[in-house]
Design a protein around this motif. Structure first.
Motif, PDB file in Angstrom:
ATOM      1  N   ARG A   1       0.970  -4.505 -12.003  1.00  0.00           N
ATOM      2  CA  ARG A   1       2.353  -4.879 -12.318  1.00  0.00           C
ATOM      3  C   ARG A   1       3.123  -5.166 -11.040  1.00  0.00           C
ATOM      4  O   ARG A   1       2.724  -4.730  -9.955  1.00  0.00           O
ATOM      5  CB  ARG A   1       3.047  -3.749 -13.066  1.00  0.00           C
ATOM      6  N   PRO A   2       4.254  -5.877 -11.169  1.00  0.00           N
ATOM      7  CA  PRO A   2       5.114  -6.074  -9.992  1.00  0.00           C
ATOM      8  C   PRO A   2       5.597  -4.718  -9.467  1.00  0.00           C
ATOM      9  O   PRO A   2       5.876  -3.801 -10.238  1.00  0.00           O
ATOM     10  CB  PRO A   2       6.282  -6.898 -10.541  1.00  0.00           C
ATOM     11  N   GLY A   3       5.677  -4.608  -8.168  1.00  0.00           N
ATOM     12  CA  GLY A   3       6.081  -3.340  -7.558  1.00  0.00           C
ATOM     13  C   GLY A   3       4.943  -2.355  -7.433  1.00  0.00           C
ATOM     14  O   GLY A   3       5.129  -1.225  -6.991  1.00  0.00           O
ATOM     15  N   GLY A   4       3.743  -2.793  -7.791  1.00  0.00           N
ATOM     16  CA  GLY A   4       2.584  -1.907  -7.745  1.00  0.00           C
ATOM     17  C   GLY A   4       1.923  -1.834  -6.386  1.00  0.00           C
ATOM     18  O   GLY A   4       0.884  -1.199  -6.229  1.00  0.00           O
ATOM     19  N   VAL A   5       2.511  -2.484  -5.375  1.00  0.00           N
ATOM     20  CA  VAL A   5       1.987  -2.425  -4.012  1.00  0.00           C
ATOM     21  C   VAL A   5       3.128  -2.025  -3.092  1.00  0.00           C
ATOM     22  O   VAL A   5       4.191  -2.628  -3.100  1.00  0.00           O
ATOM     23  CB  VAL A   5       1.395  -3.780  -3.569  1.00  0.00           C
ATOM     24  N   ARG A   6       2.882  -0.981  -2.301  1.00  0.00           N
ATOM     25  CA  ARG A   6       3.891  -0.468  -1.377  1.00  0.00           C
ATOM     26  C   ARG A   6       3.300  -0.419   0.029  1.00  0.00           C
ATOM     27  O   ARG A   6       2.193   0.074   0.210  1.00  0.00           O
ATOM     28  CB  ARG A   6       4.340   0.922  -1.810  1.00  0.00           C
ATOM     29  N   LEU A   7       4.050  -0.949   0.982  1.00  0.00           N
ATOM     30  CA  LEU A   7       3.651  -0.869   2.384  1.00  0.00           C
ATOM     31  C   LEU A   7       4.638   0.050   3.083  1.00  0.00           C
ATOM     32  O   LEU A   7       5.846  -0.154   2.996  1.00  0.00           O
ATOM     33  CB  LEU A   7       3.673  -2.246   3.044  1.00  0.00           C
ATOM     34  N   GLN A   8       4.106   1.069   3.741  1.00  0.00           N
ATOM     35  CA  GLN A   8       4.952   1.985   4.498  1.00  0.00           C
ATOM     36  C   GLN A   8       4.518   1.932   5.958  1.00  0.00           C
ATOM     37  O   GLN A   8       3.333   2.051   6.278  1.00  0.00           O
ATOM     38  CB  GLN A   8       4.827   3.411   3.970  1.00  0.00           C
ATOM     39  N   LEU A   9       5.501   1.751   6.842  1.00  0.00           N
ATOM     40  CA  LEU A   9       5.250   1.683   8.275  1.00  0.00           C
ATOM     41  C   LEU A   9       5.994   2.819   8.946  1.00  0.00           C
ATOM     42  O   LEU A   9       7.196   2.983   8.750  1.00  0.00           O
ATOM     43  CB  LEU A   9       5.732   0.340   8.833  1.00  0.00           C
ATOM     44  N   THR A  10       5.255   3.614   9.727  1.00  0.00           N
ATOM     45  CA  THR A  10       5.869   4.656  10.543  1.00  0.00           C
ATOM     46  C   THR A  10       5.620   4.281  12.000  1.00  0.00           C
ATOM     47  O   THR A  10       5.108   3.209  12.288  1.00  0.00           O
ATOM     48  CB  THR A  10       5.265   6.045  10.231  1.00  0.00           C
ATOM     49  N   ALA A  11       5.945   5.170  12.906  1.00  0.00           N
ATOM     50  CA  ALA A  11       5.796   4.876  14.332  1.00  0.00           C
ATOM     51  C   ALA A  11       4.345   4.628  14.742  1.00  0.00           C
ATOM     52  O   ALA A  11       4.081   3.921  15.714  1.00  0.00           O
ATOM     53  CB  ALA A  11       6.384   6.010  15.164  1.00  0.00           C
ATOM     54  N   ASP A  12       3.372   5.175  13.998  1.00  0.00           N
ATOM     55  CA  ASP A  12       1.979   5.019  14.417  1.00  0.00           C
ATOM     56  C   ASP A  12       0.998   4.690  13.295  1.00  0.00           C
ATOM     57  O   ASP A  12      -0.196   4.585  13.537  1.00  0.00           O
ATOM     58  CB  ASP A  12       1.502   6.274  15.145  1.00  0.00           C
TER      59      ASP A  12
END
Length: 192
Positions: free
Chosen positions: A115-126
């Motif tokens: 479904r739409p919104g079913g992929v999340r990218l999270q970026l932190t400092a490392d």
């Protein structure tokens, strides 16, 4: 990689030249898309050519990933199809290599997300993680996902994760892929 990059440079130069000439006469959204795609293809070719040259330092730039990541991936995926959670992170790397690595992770996740919104990218400092709400990867296939020509059941070519992992390794980064306890998969890219 070296032979393919060399052979593709001439037709790419023709496409870029024609787009520039047409852009002078009548700029349009489709033409702008062609220009962006050809610029991205040039970055991809540069990254693949660098990959074929063992021991050579990459043509790196300082990249504020939290600012440029959606744009770097825009010719490969629709940025609106991903939920972006970006905190400040700066790396020194070739933009084409970063685009190839992250776009491959996102394309795989988008291919299986129900479904739409079913992929999340999270970026932190490392670390950069890509979570999807898909079915996950069969446990027996997990050890081979980064091997060349390992194809999933979702229509991939079997080269994307291999190329991403190889480019990441050349940059001193590490990619892993695991199934999440609640379902779906998580790709993690540790940025050293």
């Amino acid at each position: 990689s070296a032979a393919a990059s060399h052979e593709l440079r001439t037709p790419l130069a023709v496409i870029r030249g024609a787009a520039e000439v047409l852009g002078d006469a009548a700029p349009s959204p489709p033409l702008a898309r062609i220009q962006r795609a050809s610029e991205r293809m040039q970055q991809d070719l540069d990254a693949l050519l660098w990959l074929s040259r063992a021991g050579e330092a990459p043509p790196a730039e300082t990249l504020a990933l939290h600012e440029c990541l959606p744009t770097l991936c825009a010719t490969q995926i629709d940025p609106a199809s991903v939920v972006w959670q970006l905190t400040p992170c700066t790396v020194i790397a070739p933009p084409g290599a970063v685009a190839i690595i992250v776009s491959n992770l996102l394309r795989n996740a988008l291919r299986v997300a129900p479904r739409p919104g079913g992929v999340r990218l999270q970026l932190t400092a490392d670390t950069l993680t890509v979570d999807d709400d898909g079915p996950g990867v069969p446990e027996a296939e997990l050890p081979q996902v980064f091997a060349p020509r390992t194809r999933g059941h979702d229509g991939g070519t079997g080269m994307g994760l291999y190329i991403a992992a190889t480019l990441a390794a050349r940059l001193g980064w590490v990619i892993s892929l695991v199934n999440r306890p609640g379902g779906g998969a998580r790709a993690a890219l540790r940025l050293h």
